[in-house]
Structure formats: structure tokens, C-alpha cells
Design a protein around this motif. Structure first.
Motif, PDB file in Angstrom:
ATOM      1  N   ASP A   1      30.392 -11.033 -41.074  1.00 30.92           N
ATOM      2  CA  ASP A   1      30.864 -10.518 -39.786  1.00 30.92           C
ATOM      3  C   ASP A   1      29.724 -10.631 -38.766  1.00 30.92           C
TER       4      ASP A   1
ATOM      5  N   ALA B   1      29.229  -9.182 -36.031  1.00 29.84           N
ATOM      6  CA  ALA B   1      28.794  -7.883 -35.516  1.00 29.84           C
ATOM      7  C   ALA B   1      27.746  -7.266 -36.439  1.00 29.84           C
TER       8      ALA B   1
ATOM      9  N   ALA C   1      24.482  -9.128 -35.814  1.00 29.56           N
ATOM     10  CA  ALA C   1      23.880  -8.709 -34.545  1.00 29.56           C
ATOM     11  C   ALA C   1      23.181  -7.362 -34.695  1.00 29.56           C
ATOM     12  N   ARG C   2      23.816  -6.432 -35.396  1.00 26.32           N
ATOM     13  CA  ARG C   2      23.202  -5.110 -35.602  1.00 26.32           C
ATOM     14  C   ARG C   2      21.909  -5.233 -36.402  1.00 26.32           C
TER      15      ARG C   2
ATOM     16  N   THR D   1      22.042 -12.343 -30.253  1.00 27.27           N
ATOM     17  CA  THR D   1      23.010 -11.269 -30.494  1.00 27.27           C
ATOM     18  C   THR D   1      24.092 -11.255 -29.415  1.00 27.27           C
TER      19      THR D   1
ATOM     20  N   ARG E   1      28.215 -11.452 -30.160  1.00 27.37           N
ATOM     21  CA  ARG E   1      29.112 -10.377 -29.742  1.00 27.37           C
ATOM     22  C   ARG E   1      30.113 -10.782 -28.662  1.00 27.37           C
TER      23      ARG E   1
ATOM     24  N   ALA F   1      35.171 -13.842 -33.763  1.00 28.24           N
ATOM     25  CA  ALA F   1      34.158 -14.081 -34.783  1.00 28.24           C
ATOM     26  C   ALA F   1      33.891 -15.563 -35.040  1.00 28.24           C
TER      27      ALA F   1
END
Length: 411
Positions: A154, A156, A159-160, A181, A185, A189
């Protein structure tokens, strides 16, 4: 018919100097021993240990060409070049391999025809497609852990993890991380992953600087704290040591990292971007040379063709579950007809098992000593020994104590 075979391990520089020898009870060569090929692939066909059994043919590829009906049975269709559809290897990675993906059958056929029409020799460095076949593969972990990267996760989550990894970086470092990132985002996806991959492999000067930032951040962060961030830092440190400055170091953080335990299997279908990081295993694949590289390599990376082949659908990498048709036998069946893997493990509690032969089989014994009885022949195989079995044996009744890996077509 049982034909004993052997080979010399390939000495790729990422190979272990001891793992294959220790597994099979052989004498180490002193050089890296990366892959022991067991099959008929022309790149390194298995030697036939007693050529008198095969009318003088000294390797498996030559014998199959001469006697396709005997060696392959119904798979040797009239009018087609005889082709053993799979290749089994003992693989020992002491350091990471390149990021890579393999085409589907349709992509391979089209790409091979396209490059032939251009007149590219098969050994041309511009070649992506050396044949018309796909190359899905699986790896069975023999070491306590086998570490790999497999497919996109994923975006996301990536990015985290990148943001957390970069905490404490200077403003320029944070800006560079934000360039990636933000891409991860800003869109659905699959689109975000495609855009991010294209940017990372597209020779933007900012990417070179981003690799330095991420490498430095991982060194500061270490492997404590949040498990996902710690795993990312460990991945970066490992890859930066082997391939300093390579954009694949950052691309790896968009992928699933998986640690197989001994006895677990990872399946890598067409379009899956992956890299083996460290470990010993049995690898089984379709017999093809078609590889599209995506970094962590000094070899050519054809970015447009790689992007055309990759599957950008995020998923969570998990081991392939086996079938258990009988005590002492596990079978791993991927979603392709080229190969399946039978794993036989016999001890005092389970002393025999029967394995069906849907076609020509290749077997390697990694532990103990086992007797094999087919429709017309019998043979004993001990640790470190391998053989090819013709389909007319129909099934194998295996007895004794030990472990053997058997590759067969998936029918």
C-alpha cells in the motif's frame, strides 16, 4: 527410467561460499556458489553422470533433443521443439540480488518477436527477451530465514514509513523525501506506484540526492522502535552496502519485505517486482531467461519496458500454502501449468509415500537416503544426489528416511 544428473554451481558474486556445499555434503570450490541448476536449460544443462544410459548423450538438454518422447512423454508435442518447461535450482544468496520482474506469456511472446524483427542477436545487451516464455518462480526456504522483497505494498504505508524514517533530516532532506511521498499520496494506488517507480528510475538528479538522504536517515535511525520503520532502515542499510547510490535502495521501500521461515514458500508471478536478499532455498521456475531489471544492478535497466511489464497492484506478501495429499508429502501448486513442487520428508513415523508423475520429474535429495520405485525401475538417492525421471515411470513409491524435492509439471 531414472537418469542420475549433476552440475557445477554457478559462481555469481552474490553467492555463498559454503551454503550449497554444506547442504549437499560436497566440497566447497572456494569461489561463490550461487545456483546449482538441475534441468535442461541451455544456459547450464545438467550433466548425465552415466552417458551409457542415454546412448552417449552427456547432458540432459542433448538427450531430450535426441529422445523427446522417451524423456518428456506427451509434453514433446509433434512439430514443436522439445522443451522441459521448468528449471529447479539450489540457490544460496549471501548478499542481495537485483530488483527484477518477469513478463507474462503474452508479453514474452510479443517482446521476443519484436526484438527478433529488429534483428537483435540473442546475446545483444539491448535484448530484454531471450526467448518466448514467461518466467514465474517460487522459492522454498531451507535456511532458518530467507529474506526477500516481493511486490508493491500500500503506497500510503510506504509514505508513512518514509516520513518516519526521515524525521530529523534537514529541510532539504525533508523536501526530497516529500517529492516521493507526495507522489505516493496524490493518486489511486496503482497510478501512484507507477508514477513513483518511473520517477525513481528516471535519472532525475533529485533522486540521486534522495538516495543519500534515505541512506543517511537509515543509518541514524537504526533498527529500534517502530517495527516497520526498523525494517525499512535494515533494508536500506543492507542494500546501500551492496549497491551504494543505487535508486533501487529507495524503490525497495515501496515493496513488501518478507522473511520466510524454514519450510515456507514464496511464489512470484509474472509482473511481480522482487529481489532475494539473503538465504538458502530450492528455487523452481519456468525455464526462461526473460528478466527485466529494476535497480540494484550494474546491468541495463530498460525503464519503459519494465513499466510495461510490472503489476502495480498493491498486496500483502504471504507464503504460498501447500496441499498435503498424504503424510510426509506436501505439494506447492502455483497458478501456472509449467511446474509444481513436491516435498517429501520421511522419518520413522512415516516411512513411505507415493508421488504421482504427471510428466518428466527432476529430484534432488538434501537429507538422508531414499529408495524410489517406479513402474519399471528402482533407484536409491542419498544426500547431495539428483536425478531425472521419465514420465513412463508413472508414479514414485518413495521409502526410507530423508528429504527430497521433486519438480513436476503442474497438471
Amino acid at each position: 527410467m531414472f537418469v542420475r544428473i549433476g552440475n557445477t554451481p554457478r559462481d555469481y558474486d552474490w553467492g555463498s561460499r559454503t551454503a550449497i556445499a554444506e547442504l549437499l555434503g560436497s566440497v566447497p570450490s572456494g569461489a561463490p556458489e550461487a545456483e546449482l541448476w538441475l534441468g535442461a536449460h541451455p544456459g547450464s544443462p545438467s550433466a548425465i553422470l552415466d552417458s551409457a544410459e542415454t546412448d552417449g548423450a552427456r547432458d540432459l538438454a542433448t538427450w531430450i533433443d535426441r529422445e523427446p518422447r522417451l524423456a518428456l512423454g506427451e509434453t514433446a508435442a509433434a512439430g514443436e521443439k522439445p522443451h522441459l518447461p521448468y528449471l529447479m535450482k539450489v540457490l544460496a544468496a549471501d548478499r542481495p540480488l537485483s530488483l527484477q520482474a518477469h513478463p507474462s506469456s503474452g508479453q514474452a511472446g510479443e517482446g521476443f518477436a519484436r526484438e527478433n524483427a529488429r534483428g537483435l542477436p540473442l546475446d545483444s545487451p539491448e535484448r530484454n527477451y531471450k526467448d518466448a516464455f514467461h518466467k514465474p518462480e517460487l522459492i522454498y526456504a531451507l535456511s532458518e530465514t530467507f529474506d526477500a522483497l516481493s511486490g508493491y505494498r500500500d503506497p500510503a504505508v510506504s509514505a508513512r514509513v518514509l516520513d518516519a524514517l526521515a524525521e530529523g533530516s534537514d529541510p532539504e532532506g525533508l523536501r526530497l523525501v516529500g517529492l516521493l511521498t507526495g507522489r505516493l499520496r496524490h493518486a489511486p494506488a496503482g497510478e501512484a506506484l507507477r508514477d513513483s517507480t518511473a520517477w525513481l528510475l528516471g535519472a532525475d538528479p533529485d533522486v540521486r540526492s534522495l538516495v543519500e538522504v534515505v541512506t543517511g536517515a537509515a543509518a541514524r535511525r537504526g533498527t529500534a522502535g517502530d517495527p516497520e520503520v526498523a525494517s525499512a532502515a535494515d533494508t536500506v542499510a543492507m542494500l546501500a552496502q551492496a549497491f551504494p547510490g543505487d535508486p533501487g535502495i529507495v524503490l525497495a521501500l515501496l515493496l513488501n519485505r518478507i522473511a520466510l521461515r524454514r519450510g515456507e514458500v514464496l511464489y512470484l508471478p509474472a509482473g511481480n517486482i522482487h529481489a532475494y536478499l539473503h538465504g538458502l532455498g530450492i528455487e523452481l521456475m519456468a525455464a526462461s531467461d526473460n528478466v527485466l531489471r529494476g535497480g540494484l544492478t550494474s546491468k541495463r535497466v530498460d525503464v519503459p519496458e519494465l513499466l510495461a511489464v510490472l503489476d502495480f497492484s498493491p498486496f500483502t506478501a504471504k507464503p504460498l500454502e501447500p496441499e498435503s495429499p498424504a503424510p510426509g508429502l506436501e505439494t506447492y501448486r502455483p497458478d501456472v501449468p509449467d511446474f509444481a513442487l513436491d516435498v517429501v520428508q520421511l522419518d520413522g513415523a512415516v516411512s513411505s509415500v507415493t508421488v504421482r508423475l504427471p510428466g518428466a520429474a527432476t529430484a534432488v535429495c538434501t537429507e538422508g537416503s531414499l529408495e524410489f520405485r517406479g513402474a519399471s525401475h528402482a533407484v536409491r538417492l542419498s544426500r547431495g544426489e539428483a536425478m531425472f525421471v521419465t514420465p513412463d515411470e508413472r508414479e514414485l513409491v518413495i521409502s526410507g528416511s530423508g528429504t527430497v524435492f521433486i519438480a513436476v509439471p503442474n497438471r
